[in-house]
Design a protein around this motif. Structure first.
Motif, PDB file in Angstrom:
ATOM      1  N   ARG A 298       0.816  -1.214   0.000  1.00  0.00           N
ATOM      2  CA  ARG A 298       0.000   0.000   0.000  1.00  0.00           C
ATOM      3  C   ARG A 298       0.855   1.272   0.000  1.00  0.00           C
ATOM      4  O   ARG A 298       0.494   2.279  -0.555  1.00  0.00           O
ATOM      5  CB  ARG A 298      -0.925  -0.022   1.217  1.00  0.00           C
ATOM      6  N   SER A 372      -6.079 -13.232   2.555  1.00  0.00           N
ATOM      7  CA  SER A 372      -6.548 -11.917   2.969  1.00  0.00           C
ATOM      8  C   SER A 372      -6.271 -11.735   4.436  1.00  0.00           C
ATOM      9  O   SER A 372      -6.084 -12.683   5.162  1.00  0.00           O
ATOM     10  CB  SER A 372      -8.032 -11.812   2.729  1.00  0.00           C
TER      11      SER A 372
ATOM     12  N   GLU B 241      -7.022   5.387   8.133  1.00  0.00           N
ATOM     13  CA  GLU B 241      -6.231   4.346   8.813  1.00  0.00           C
ATOM     14  C   GLU B 241      -4.812   4.214   8.312  1.00  0.00           C
ATOM     15  O   GLU B 241      -3.976   3.646   8.983  1.00  0.00           O
ATOM     16  CB  GLU B 241      -6.895   2.962   8.720  1.00  0.00           C
ATOM     17  N   GLN B 242      -4.520   4.748   7.117  1.00  0.00           N
ATOM     18  CA  GLN B 242      -3.200   4.495   6.569  1.00  0.00           C
ATOM     19  C   GLN B 242      -2.106   5.103   7.437  1.00  0.00           C
ATOM     20  O   GLN B 242      -1.010   4.576   7.525  1.00  0.00           O
ATOM     21  CB  GLN B 242      -3.110   5.090   5.174  1.00  0.00           C
ATOM     22  N   SER B 356      -4.149 -11.537   9.854  1.00  0.00           N
ATOM     23  CA  SER B 356      -4.218 -11.993   8.455  1.00  0.00           C
ATOM     24  C   SER B 356      -2.839 -12.363   7.919  1.00  0.00           C
ATOM     25  O   SER B 356      -2.715 -13.020   6.896  1.00  0.00           O
ATOM     26  CB  SER B 356      -4.836 -10.908   7.574  1.00  0.00           C
ATOM     27  N   ASN B 357      -1.791 -11.912   8.607  1.00  0.00           N
ATOM     28  CA  ASN B 357      -0.435 -12.237   8.154  1.00  0.00           C
ATOM     29  C   ASN B 357       0.169 -13.422   8.908  1.00  0.00           C
ATOM     30  O   ASN B 357       1.342 -13.733   8.736  1.00  0.00           O
ATOM     31  CB  ASN B 357       0.497 -11.034   8.351  1.00  0.00           C
TER      32      ASN B 357
END
Lengths: 372, 425
Positions: A298, A372, B241-242, B356-357
């Motif tokens: 991102r 995901s 949120e970034q 998720s990771n």
């Protein structure tokens, strides 16, 4: 103690020894080499140990006076490297090792050699002789899969099984498995199964060359001795039961990709330039038309590569892998093409050399990452 | 980098004091101060207390006389109440947009891109009135094309009484004049050090900062500073949120109300903080692999001093509380020394990654794939529905002598049946 030796001879014999010297240790004596000189046989013996692995290297020198000294390994290595290509003279006077080479003189303070741990005796009476090149190949095909997590000590070593007609090495960290098997004929009746720490095996991998054809092995209850050429390696054995990894290997992976190993590796390396630095995730979108490799980050952007020059049979599949693990497996694939057998997106994938060998079998397993 | 975004920042006014007022109407117009853990200093003030010239961080003993003279109401911090009121506000905000970023206990950013056809100032009033009506809390709403400008708009809404709590900077032709009237120290992301640097170099107000040379800003304030400047120019660089980095560490620790000597009391306190830290981990959908425990005596007292810490790694990343409790207790046993008066014990979780990771493991079930996750989800859901710590671990003890001092604590009006406010008619 007094001896002299050509710089190149000394350096070639002790060049990998420093890898054994512990970088952090509460026992300062272990940061030294133990040097022993044998006047009768004109033989020098250098020893390094971290208590778990001990390496002894013996080689010829011109010894005029026998003796023993413990010398700081780092200093000695740096001094030898800095000297010109010439003969080096060593002399112990009281607690100092005097080093002379052409116009250079060094006085290196010695440690108390009696504090150096006891070195096991080299015993060649009951050894098993193994093909050195195949042994090296087994290490190279498996060591990359070991774990560095000290919480799971059995995964920090390589599982080694020897029987009369085959040898097997397996390494795993819970996310990947490397299995390498060779067919041989060893005059042994008993089955040997041990977990050997990687450090000692990697040392052997470095020193094994074309000059000597055999590695001699003596397996004891808590220790293994390897003798190869000038080198003797004593390593402890990791205690514990290696898991039954065969249960993790899927039998029905029917989605099969066959692709040129180098073009796949290069593509993954390119796409991985924009992969997340936390997960190292690279996604593979595979169908009979093409293989699409993708990464996205991102903060930085995304990368895509399309490969059509491959053969895929099976259901269309999207699967993600840690690109570091993925390329570490491709690095040990020997044949021009790699065969990757996959199941579902969350099931382990298997990697094979497309061209089979009659001397060995190798298979590698890699767990995919969550999508995901 | 994107253009043409619309953000709203909704910020609760004097949040802690306002929460106290909701359930005690007598506090209306009274100066209110909320105390830190152990009732030491004032950490939150109502507008009336600010007007008396009292600053955040003032020790309560220094203003004893003023408390009596001005009828100042002082309360211990009631985080159970504030947390629950915050959750109610955030829930209401989700009715207004699904794109919501909870920025802190009393602030949230709303993405309003899909609503640009509406009169956004009117929409802001709708948000403000709904929250006021449904929770009793006053909020300010700032609307802008970037998050940084939405923050500034919120400040204008709060400071200018005529605006009645809502300000949309996107529709203002005099934006430059407004920005010229605000000191750079009030810009989101400009801390005191950068504010001093900017002042020294002649950038005093927000307009001057917005027009500052990009090259200079990048050199002196890094890429983050440059993003702030671009945001002030109306170019959105910070997505929802970034900007929030995933937490690298989670720390849970509080000073004890009284000195603690016994290992048992330390164990209970450590369990309590450990439970909270792992709860935070799960709230952010993360897992951790490393835990550190530390303990210390009070270095400001003339008595024997001791402090130590140690850490350990879990075999696999987890967010299962018992995994961490076991590890924490083992560490504590190793570093505890009897005979000292301990002031604090704490726990830090690190090597954190998003669930998720979490890489699957071949030989051990991962936290996500076995019953540990189901148990934790169940526990969290019950505690969320019925009240914090409704179900907890017996290891936190019953007496809890070590708990922090909170002598002026108001009831847990919204989360405890026993504390429900009574209405007399």
């Amino acid at each position: 103690m007094k001896f002299s030796i050509a710089k190149s001879d000394l350096q070639s014999n002790i060049q990998y020894l420093y890898n054994i010297v512990p970088s952090k240790n509460t026992m300062p004596i272990l940061t030294n080499y133990l040097i022993e000189a044998d006047e009768q046989n004109n033989l020098l013996k250098f020893t390094a140990t971290d208590l778990e692995i001990t390496v002894v290297v013996e080689f010829q020198a011109h010894v005029t006076e026998g003796g023993k000294a413990a010398v700081l390994a780092r200093n000695l290595n740096e001094i030898i490297s800095s000297l010109p290509e010439a003969n080096i003279q060593f002399l112990i006077q009281e607690d100092t090792l005097k080093i002379h080479c052409e116009r250079s003189d060094f006085n290196l303070l010695c440690a108390e050699s009696s504090q150096f741990p006891l070195i096991p005796q080299k015993d060649l009476s009951n050894v098993i002789d193994l093909d050195a090149q195949m042994f090296k190949k087994m290490i190279e095909n498996t060591h990359f899969a070991v774990s560095s997590e000290i919480n799971r000590p059995i995964f920090t070593g390589i599982y080694w099984k020897i029987s009369a007609d085959e040898q097997l090495m397996v390494a795993t960290d819970g996310k990947k498995i490397a299995e390498f098997k060779i067919i041989n004929h060893i005059p042994t009746t008993e089955l040997v199964e041990q977990i050997i720490p990687t450090k000692g095996l990697l040392f052997l991998d470095k020193v094994i060359n074309e000059d000597n054809k055999t590695v001699s092995v003596l397996i004891e209850s808590n220790r293994v001795m390897f003798a190869y050429g000038n080198y003797t390696v004593f390593t402890h054995i990791i205690e514990g039961k290696f898991p039954d990894y065969s249960k993790a290997i899927p039998a029905n992976n029917n989605n099969v990709l066959v692709i040129n190993k180098n073009s796949l590796r290069d593509a993954v390396k390119r796409v991985s330039l924009l992969a997340s630095e936390d997960t190292f995730k690279v996604k593979f979108d595979i169908s009979e038309e093409a293989l699409l490799i993708n990464s996205a980050n991102r903060e930085e952007g995304e990368a895509n590569e399309r490969i059509e020059d491959c053969i895929y049979t099976g259901e269309p599949l999207v699967i993600a892998f840690n690109y570091r693990y993925f390329t570490s497996i491709l690095a040990v694939i020997e044949s021009e093409e790699v065969e990757i057998r996959m199941g579902k997106a969350n099931e382990p994938a298997l990697f094979f050399n497309k061209e089979k060998s009659d001397k060995f079998t190798a298979r590698f397993l890699l767990m995919p990452l969550r999508l995901s | 980098m994107k253009k043409s975004e619309i953000f709203a920042l909704v910020d609760c006014n004097n949040f802690y004091a306002a929460c106290e007022r909701v359930f005690n109407p007598e506090l209306r117009d009274k100066p209110i101060g909320i105390l830190s853990n152990n009732d030491g200093i004032i950490v939150a003030l109502s507008e009336e207390l600010k007007q008396l010239g009292i600053k955040r961080g003032t020790p309560v003993f220094e203003i004893r006389k003023q408390i009596a003279r001005h009828d100042i109401r002082i309360f211990s911090s009631n985080y159970t109440l504030y947390g629950d009121m915050s959750a109610r506000v955030m829930k209401i905000l989700t009715f207004f947009t699904p794109d919501l970023e909870i920025y802190s206990i009393d602030e949230a950013f709303l993405h309003l891109n899909g609503l640009r056809h509406l009169d956004l100032t009117a929409y802001g009033y709708k948000i403000r009135n709904s929250i006021r009506k449904w929770t009793g809390l006053p909020v300010s709403v700032g609307i802008g094309p970037t998050k940084t400008l939405a923050k500034i708009a919120n400040r204008v809404a709060k400071k200018n009484g005529k605006l009645d709590g809502v300000f949309d900077i996107t529709v203002r032709p005099d934006r430059d004049r407004i920005l010229a009237g605000i000191d750079v120290k009030h810009v989101w992301g400009v801390g005191p050090q950068y504010a001093n640097l900017l002042h020294r170099n002649g950038f005093h107000n927000v307009l001057q900062l917005a027009e500052a040379p990009q090259k200079w800003i990048k050199k002196k304030m890094t890429l983050v500073g440059l993003r702030t400047v671009l945001e002030l120019r109306g170019i959105s660089c910070i997505d929802l949120e970034q900007d929030i980095d995933p937490k690298k560490e989670i720390v849970s620790s509080k000073s004890f109300g009284i000195p603690v000597l016994s290992l048992q009391d330390l164990r209970e306190a450590l369990n309590s903080y450990c439970i909270r830290a792992v709860e935070k981990l799960r709230e952010e959908k993360q897992v951790a692999s490393q835990i550190m425990v530390y303990l210390t005596t009070n270095r400001f007292k003339e008595e024997p001093q001791y402090a130590n810490f140690a850490s350990c790694r879990l075999p696999l990343p987890s967010a299962y509380t018992p995994d961490f409790l076991r590890a924490a207790q083992t560490i504590l046993s190793g570093i505890y020394r009897p005979g000292y008066k301990y002031k604090k014990v704490g726990v830090m979780l690190s090597d954190i990654t998003h669930q998720s990771n979490l890489p699957p493991d071949l030989f051990a079930p991962s936290y996500l794939d076995d019953r540990r996750k189901k148990i934790m989800d169940c526990l969290d859901s019950i505690n969320h529905r019925i009240g914090a710590n409704c179900i907890t671990y017996a290891g936190i003890g019953k007496a809890r002598n070590w708990q922090m001092k909170r002598e002026m604590l108001t009831p847990r009006y919204t989360t405890s049946w026993d504390d429900l406010p009574l209405v007399k008619a």
